[in-house]
Design a protein around this motif. Structure first.
Motif, PDB file in Angstrom:
ATOM      1  N   ARG A 105      16.901   3.888   2.458  1.00 56.49           N
ATOM      2  CA  ARG A 105      17.655   4.808   1.598  1.00 56.49           C
ATOM      3  C   ARG A 105      17.395   6.288   1.906  1.00 56.49           C
ATOM      4  O   ARG A 105      18.168   7.143   1.519  1.00 56.49           O
ATOM      5  CB  ARG A 105      17.320   4.551   0.134  1.00 56.49           C
ATOM      6  N   GLU A 106      16.317   6.585   2.590  1.00 58.38           N
ATOM      7  CA  GLU A 106      15.985   7.977   2.880  1.00 58.38           C
ATOM      8  C   GLU A 106      16.287   8.308   4.338  1.00 58.38           C
ATOM      9  O   GLU A 106      16.521   7.423   5.143  1.00 58.38           O
ATOM     10  CB  GLU A 106      14.515   8.267   2.559  1.00 58.38           C
ATOM     11  N   MET A 117      24.598  -0.519  -3.719  1.00 63.72           N
ATOM     12  CA  MET A 117      24.484  -0.147  -2.335  1.00 63.72           C
ATOM     13  C   MET A 117      25.704   0.659  -1.912  1.00 63.72           C
ATOM     14  O   MET A 117      26.821   0.313  -2.249  1.00 63.72           O
ATOM     15  CB  MET A 117      24.409  -1.388  -1.472  1.00 63.72           C
ATOM     16  N   LEU A 143      23.203   5.148   4.650  1.00 62.83           N
ATOM     17  CA  LEU A 143      21.845   4.669   4.378  1.00 62.83           C
ATOM     18  C   LEU A 143      21.824   3.751   3.170  1.00 62.83           C
ATOM     19  O   LEU A 143      22.636   3.869   2.268  1.00 62.83           O
ATOM     20  CB  LEU A 143      20.909   5.863   4.129  1.00 62.83           C
ATOM     21  N   GLY A 144      20.833   2.864   3.136  1.00 61.51           N
ATOM     22  CA  GLY A 144      20.568   2.085   1.956  1.00 61.51           C
ATOM     23  C   GLY A 144      21.369   0.816   1.787  1.00 61.51           C
ATOM     24  O   GLY A 144      21.395   0.248   0.697  1.00 61.51           O
ATOM     25  N   GLY A 145      22.012   0.362   2.824  1.00 62.30           N
ATOM     26  CA  GLY A 145      22.764  -0.886   2.698  1.00 62.30           C
ATOM     27  C   GLY A 145      22.855  -1.594   4.027  1.00 62.30           C
ATOM     28  O   GLY A 145      22.570  -1.019   5.076  1.00 62.30           O
TER      29      GLY A 145
END
Length: 92
Positions: free
Chosen positions: A45-46, A1, A85-87
């Motif tokens: 994540r996007e 992450m 993003l993504g965490g």
């Protein structure tokens, strides 16, 4: 992450949640003259997308990925802000 460390300062605003409201908040801050650091955080994540349109028009094929994007690479650059993003977001 991915990890992004943000040192709290009076000229830094962290917006948690890259939904329609989160993206609108960072856009409004820039439009209204906020010149400090903006950080938009989200667990996805996007790049953020318009979820109602994703669940309806995108799945039926009447919209494509560009149509449901809340942010493009160009807008990210224009807004001059960090995108995490993504965490998870922790320790606010």
């Amino acid at each position: 992450m991915p990890t992004l460390s943000v040192t709290p300062t009076p000229d830094t605003i962290v917006v948690v949640g890259a939904s329609v409201a989160g993206v609108a908040a960072v856009q409004a801050l820039r439009t209204n003259g906020f010149g400090g650091r903006l950080v938009l955080c989200d667990g996805a994540r996007e790049h953020p997308h318009d979820k109602p349109a994703l669940s309806k028009e995108f799945l039926t094929g009447s919209l494509d990925e560009d149509d449901i994007a809340l942010l493009t690479d160009e807008l990210v650059s224009e807004l001059n802000r960090d995108l995490a993003l993504g965490g998870p977001t922790a320790l606010l």
